[in-house]
Design an enzyme around this catalytic site. Sequence first.
Site, PDB file in Angstrom:
ATOM      1  N   ASP A 217       0.882  -1.164   0.000  1.00 59.35           N
ATOM      2  CA  ASP A 217       0.000   0.000   0.000  1.00 59.35           C
ATOM      3  C   ASP A 217       0.919   1.212   0.000  1.00 59.35           C
ATOM      4  O   ASP A 217       1.592   1.483   1.001  1.00 59.35           O
ATOM      5  CB  ASP A 217      -0.891  -0.012   1.235  1.00 59.35           C
ATOM      6  CG  ASP A 217      -1.846   1.164   1.304  1.00 59.35           C
ATOM      7  OD1 ASP A 217      -1.701   2.117   0.501  1.00 59.35           O
ATOM      8  OD2 ASP A 217      -2.741   1.137   2.159  1.00 59.35           O
ATOM      9  N   VAL A 218       0.973   1.942  -1.104  1.00 59.13           N
ATOM     10  CA  VAL A 218       1.905   3.060  -1.215  1.00 59.13           C
ATOM     11  C   VAL A 218       1.559   4.204  -0.269  1.00 59.13           C
ATOM     12  O   VAL A 218       2.379   5.112  -0.088  1.00 59.13           O
ATOM     13  CB  VAL A 218       2.034   3.579  -2.669  1.00 59.13           C
ATOM     14  CG1 VAL A 218       2.564   2.492  -3.588  1.00 59.13           C
ATOM     15  CG2 VAL A 218       0.736   4.175  -3.170  1.00 59.13           C
TER      16      VAL A 218
ATOM     17  N   ASN B  54       3.357   3.730 -10.679  1.00 60.94           N
ATOM     18  CA  ASN B  54       2.126   3.771 -11.451  1.00 60.94           C
ATOM     19  C   ASN B  54       0.876   3.698 -10.578  1.00 60.94           C
ATOM     20  O   ASN B  54      -0.213   3.949 -11.060  1.00 60.94           O
ATOM     21  CB  ASN B  54       2.139   2.604 -12.455  1.00 60.94           C
ATOM     22  CG  ASN B  54       0.889   2.554 -13.278  1.00 60.94           C
ATOM     23  OD1 ASN B  54       0.664   3.399 -14.130  1.00 60.94           O
ATOM     24  ND2 ASN B  54       0.047   1.566 -13.010  1.00 60.94           N
TER      25      ASN B  54
ATOM     26  N   TYR C 191      -7.696  14.435  -8.560  1.00 56.21           N
ATOM     27  CA  TYR C 191      -6.876  13.699  -9.520  1.00 56.21           C
ATOM     28  C   TYR C 191      -6.069  14.660 -10.390  1.00 56.21           C
ATOM     29  O   TYR C 191      -4.874  14.489 -10.579  1.00 56.21           O
ATOM     30  CB  TYR C 191      -7.771  12.801 -10.378  1.00 56.21           C
ATOM     31  CG  TYR C 191      -7.029  12.036 -11.434  1.00 56.21           C
ATOM     32  CD1 TYR C 191      -6.337  10.870 -11.116  1.00 56.21           C
ATOM     33  CD2 TYR C 191      -6.999  12.481 -12.758  1.00 56.21           C
ATOM     34  CE1 TYR C 191      -5.633  10.164 -12.080  1.00 56.21           C
ATOM     35  CE2 TYR C 191      -6.305  11.775 -13.731  1.00 56.21           C
ATOM     36  CZ  TYR C 191      -5.630  10.618 -13.385  1.00 56.21           C
ATOM     37  OH  TYR C 191      -4.933   9.924 -14.344  1.00 56.21           O
TER      38      TYR C 191
END
Length: 184
Positions: free
Chosen positions: A63-64, A90, A157
């Site tokens: 989990d980044v 990514n 985003y």
Amino acid sequence: MKRFEGKVVLVTGGGSGIGRATALAFAREGAAVIVAGRRPQALAQTADLARDAGDGLETKPVDVTDEADVARLIGQIRSRHGRLDVAVNNAGVLGAPGPLDRLSEDEWSSVLATNLIGVWTCMKYELALMREGKGGAIVNMAANIGAHMTIPYLSAYTACTAALLTLALVPPLQFLSDGLRFRA
């Protein structure tokens, strides 16, 4: 000889889409590929596709948004491979679509945590391992169009995308003498 034979490559968000295609392309070119992501089932599907094509790759749940998880992943790569030649950051999410004034702080923060802070966290640990190996390349995936053309109802985003493109300008100035390359 294949183009990436003998190279160690990490792809985050490799369970589907562009990340999966990137991981499979590196595997076809002979790289030792580590595919990381939050969804174990999707990672397994990526590994199955590589195996069906006669290629191999490792999958690692990560989990980044969790710095300890990223540190553990890079530690595993260091222990197993001793280096990291290429990192493709990514992992990303679109987030909940909606008007800016109706997004909750949690909705906004979750997109920033994955798409911006997660990339920074990955870079922090990737850079350390690459500097030990005297070189490497980091590619931060970002939807260029999202940074230059607003996507209605995806404000978090698009803000992250613009920030990632700017972030990509900083490390080359700091780490050029270390043999590192960056791209967004």
